[in-house]
Design a protein around this motif. Structure first.
Motif, mmCIF file in Angstrom:
data_model
loop_
_atom_site.group_PDB
_atom_site.id
_atom_site.type_symbol
_atom_site.label_atom_id
_atom_site.label_comp_id
_atom_site.label_asym_id
_atom_site.label_seq_id
_atom_site.Cartn_x
_atom_site.Cartn_y
_atom_site.Cartn_z
ATOM 1 N N UNK A 87 2.063 16.698 -13.393
ATOM 2 C CA UNK A 87 2.174 18.131 -13.150
ATOM 3 C C UNK A 87 3.402 18.706 -13.848
ATOM 4 N N UNK A 88 4.517 17.966 -13.795
ATOM 5 C CA UNK A 88 5.741 18.420 -14.474
ATOM 6 C C UNK A 88 5.526 18.504 -15.980
ATOM 7 N N UNK A 89 4.814 17.508 -16.535
ATOM 8 C CA UNK A 89 4.531 17.525 -17.972
ATOM 9 C C UNK A 89 3.668 18.715 -18.341
ATOM 10 N N UNK A 90 2.675 18.995 -17.490
ATOM 11 C CA UNK A 90 1.810 20.148 -17.757
ATOM 12 C C UNK A 90 2.592 21.457 -17.688
ATOM 13 N N UNK A 91 3.429 21.567 -16.654
ATOM 14 C CA UNK A 91 4.228 22.783 -16.497
ATOM 15 C C UNK A 91 5.209 22.951 -17.644
ATOM 16 N N UNK B 140 0.827 -1.208 0.000
ATOM 17 C CA UNK B 140 0.000 0.000 0.000
ATOM 18 C C UNK B 140 0.862 1.260 0.000
ATOM 19 N N UNK B 141 1.951 1.219 0.773
ATOM 20 C CA UNK B 141 2.872 2.369 0.810
ATOM 21 C C UNK B 141 3.511 2.600 -0.551
ATOM 22 N N UNK B 142 3.936 1.499 -1.196
ATOM 23 C CA UNK B 142 4.526 1.615 -2.534
ATOM 24 C C UNK B 142 3.515 2.183 -3.517
ATOM 25 N N UNK B 143 2.269 1.734 -3.402
ATOM 26 C CA UNK B 143 1.220 2.253 -4.292
ATOM 27 C C UNK B 143 1.031 3.755 -4.084
ATOM 28 N N UNK B 144 1.013 4.190 -2.827
ATOM 29 C CA UNK B 144 0.860 5.624 -2.542
ATOM 30 C C UNK B 144 2.016 6.420 -3.125
ATOM 31 N N UNK B 145 3.238 5.887 -2.954
ATOM 32 C CA UNK B 145 4.419 6.583 -3.491
ATOM 33 C C UNK B 145 4.359 6.673 -5.010
ATOM 34 N N UNK B 146 3.934 5.564 -5.653
ATOM 35 C CA UNK B 146 3.820 5.574 -7.115
ATOM 36 C C UNK B 146 2.740 6.548 -7.570
ATOM 37 N N UNK B 147 1.645 6.614 -6.811
ATOM 38 C CA UNK B 147 0.566 7.534 -7.160
ATOM 39 C C UNK B 147 1.033 8.984 -7.041
ATOM 40 N N UNK C 273 4.162 9.979 -7.258
ATOM 41 C CA UNK C 273 5.133 10.183 -8.337
ATOM 42 C C UNK C 273 4.419 10.413 -9.676
ATOM 43 N N UNK C 274 3.331 9.656 -9.910
ATOM 44 C CA UNK C 274 2.564 9.836 -11.147
ATOM 45 C C UNK C 274 1.963 11.238 -11.214
ATOM 46 N N UNK C 275 1.405 11.694 -10.096
ATOM 47 C CA UNK C 275 0.810 13.027 -10.074
ATOM 48 C C UNK C 275 1.864 14.105 -10.308
ATOM 49 N N UNK C 276 3.047 13.901 -9.701
ATOM 50 C CA UNK C 276 4.133 14.865 -9.905
ATOM 51 C C UNK C 276 4.588 14.871 -11.365
ATOM 52 N N UNK C 277 4.663 13.674 -11.974
ATOM 53 C CA UNK C 277 5.086 13.581 -13.375
ATOM 54 C C UNK C 277 4.079 14.274 -14.286
#
Length: 587
Positions: free
Chosen positions: A327-331, A312-319, A321-325
């Motif tokens: 956001x970075x793509x949008x920026x 579950x912790x790994x899933x949260x971290x991946x989620x 990271x996905x949101x950050x990626x």
């Protein structure tokens, strides 16, 4: 102190037995048993008779209601007792066994025979008849723990089966979700309800932390909640031992005055032999001792929970990271759109002025020279944009190499003033440059061109975003030894660029130094620029051994940017009485 039914206890009661009459159910005493009662499948008393009721303070007037409401006369191991009750009702086979009951502060061991009351054919049995006698009574609970009855092989097998079912149920539940909060709460609820615990808590654990926080809790209503509280691992030996050994730890702890001692089981959850949480179970059963197989089962359950927590912790971290990626793509897309606009603008201007000259649209040589000057100015602007893009690319690739040398601060300030004062005058802004009062030169260890680039970036931003008032550039000394590139310097020079411009709201200031992030895309289009200036300045200052900070009280309240660079040598300070600290004029 232990009293047997055939000796001391019978002597105490024999003098009073003749005066005791049954007031509960006239049919029960006639059965000839010392203790007779009936119960339903939930363990509620329907009728009750005991020779010693009044001597123990049990009122025969409302004895059944009192027993059901106050729970004063109950089996110590409620779970096992009720399981036996259900088994007898299901199989319709009587059973005889010995069981500990608690009454106020006393423990009573009873020899019981439970028989199902046979129902009509085709209906389910719902009531049992219990007959028994007193074997021994303990008036001291400490002695009761010593004299705790060893469970039989059948009882152990039943308990083991029950606990295995519990582990399987918990495992199924935690595999259905990757939400940590749900996993934690479902686990404590399942354990607490199935084992009739006083309290059950779960605390996630990080090896770098000396404390754990209670994230989920099951508790009896009368107990105070521990949810959200921090627990110091060093102050809880069972916690520290469980984390160190990854083995279940059993211990007895003092409870409240009414409950006496309590048993606590602490188990560390782990994944790949690394602890990631703690589960603590607390119960009040004086005569309930966990076996080695049950402790092993607890460890198995903790391992399952530890694996679920890790996933579950790994899933949260991946989620995250996905949101950050995303956001970075949008920026980055927004940044490229702004940069393409910034590049096209001077290019179109250059093409336009050169086309006018080629088509002979200039009326005279003076106008032609004016067109060429405008095209040259636009080309310099375009070159600066491209340089910014190349600089950030080098910085991100780690290929920005700087040569450091002593730099005179007054020379640097003079060049900045020469470049920037005309721009401030064009906008009717005041422009001041202030140097610390010293009797000799202030020299910093830096790269002159890059330091000049940083100051021009910061001052240019201050002028661009200021419509009235002015800009002040000042410096002061921080005489505290600093280390950079294996060298020790006597202090730092702090440069401050302050303006009375549009400012930045507090909730948007964290975006200022993020790559490809702009506080307001519309503002960037209004004022121009790529939005890379502050990011490049921060990276360059950090590469030169300093720090950059931004301050603004909000929109419309101006802003201040400070940065530091190592002081090459400590100058001799001049008191304020001897010299004025300002070295620049105001326009």
């Amino acid at each position: 102190m232990t009293i047997t039914a055939n000796s001391q206890l019978s002597n105490v009661f024999s003098q009073n037995l003749e005066s005791i009459t049954s007031k509960t159910d006239g049919s029960l005493p006639t059965l000839g048993a010392e203790l007779v009662y009936t119960q339903d499948g939930a363990g509620r008393y329907l009728t009750f008779y005991w020779q010693y009721s009044e001597l123990l303070g049990l009122s025969t007037e409302k004895i059944v209601d009192d027993l059901n409401q106050t729970q004063t006369f109950v089996p110590v191991d409620k779970v096992t007792y009720l399981e036996r009750l259900h088994r007898i009702l299901t199989n319709l086979v009587p059973e005889r066994f010995q069981c500990w009951f608690s009454y106020q502060k006393e423990l009573l061991e009873l020899d019981l025979v439970i028989s199902p009351i046979m129902p009509s054919l085709g209906t389910t049995a719902t009531t049992v008849l219990v007959m028994g006698r007193l074997v021994q009574a303990t008036l001291n609970k400490k002695q009761a723990r010593v004299a705790s009855k060893t469970p039989t092989q059948i009882e152990l097998a039943l308990r083991s089966q029950q606990h295995q079912k519990l582990v399987n149920r918990i495992t199924r539940n935690i595999r259905r979700t990757l939400d940590l909060d749900i996993i934690w709460q479902q686990t404590v609820d399942s354990l607490g309800k199935a084992l009739r615990l006083e309290r059950c808590i779960i605390c996630p654990y990080q090896p770098s932390s000396r404390k754990v926080q209670v994230k989920a809790e099951y508790r009896q209503p009368e107990l105070k909640s521990m949810l959200g509280s921090d627990i110091d691992i060093a102050s809880e030996p069972a916690f520290a031992q469980a984390l160190a050994t990854l083995e279940p730890v059993m211990m007895e702890v003092p409870g409240n005055k009414e409950s006496g001692w309590q048993k606590t089981l602490v188990v560390a959850t782990c994944y790949q032999d690394q602890a990631n949480g703690l589960v603590a179970l607390n119960w009040q059963d004086e005569c309930y001792t966990l076996t080695e197989s049950e402790l092993e089962l607890a460890k198995e359950a903790a391992d399952q929970l530890g694996t679920a927590i890790a996933h579950a912790t790994l899933y949260e971290e991946l989620e995250i990271a996905r949101q950050k990626a995303e956001e970075a793509s949008r920026l980055k897309s927004e940044f490229l759109a702004n940069v393409s606009h910034e590049i096209r603008t001077p290019l179109n201007g250059m093409i336009g002025f050169l086309k006018l000259i080629l088509e002979g649209m200039a009326d005279d040589p003076e106008e032609q020279n004016q067109f060429l000057a405008e095209a040259h100015h636009l080309s310099i602007h375009l070159l600066n944009i491209i340089n910014d893009i190349l600089d950030i690319a080098k910085i991100e690739a780690g290929k920005m190499e700087l040569a450091y040398a002593p730099v005179k601060l007054d020379e640097l300030f003079s060049h900045v003033e020469g470049f920037m004062r005309p721009q401030a005058q064009m906008k009717n802004l005041s422009f001041r440059m202030q140097m610390p009062a010293t009797s000799d030169e202030i020299i910093v260890q830096s790269n002159y061109q890059r330091l000049l680039q940083v100051m021009l970036n910061l001052v240019n931003n201050a002028i661009k975003f200021t419509h009235e008032g002015g800009v002040t550039v000042s410096a002061d000394l921080v005489l505290k030894k600093a280390n950079f590139q294996d060298q020790q310097f006597p202090g730092m020079v702090r440069v401050r660029v302050a303006d009375t411009g549009i400012g930045v709201s507090l909730d948007k200031q964290d975006k200022l130094f993020q790559l490809f992030s702009q506080v307001d895309g519309s503002r960037t289009r209004q004022y121009g620029g790529t939005g890379l200036g502050l990011v490049i300045s921060q990276k360059l200052v950090e590469a030169m051994g300093g720090e950059v900070h931004f301050y603004s009280l909000g929109e419309g309240l101006g802003s201040t940017v400070t940065f530091t660079v190592p002081l090459y040598q400590q100058p001799v300070m001049v008191s304020s009485n001897d010299s004025d600290s300002t070295s620049g004029a105001e326009c």
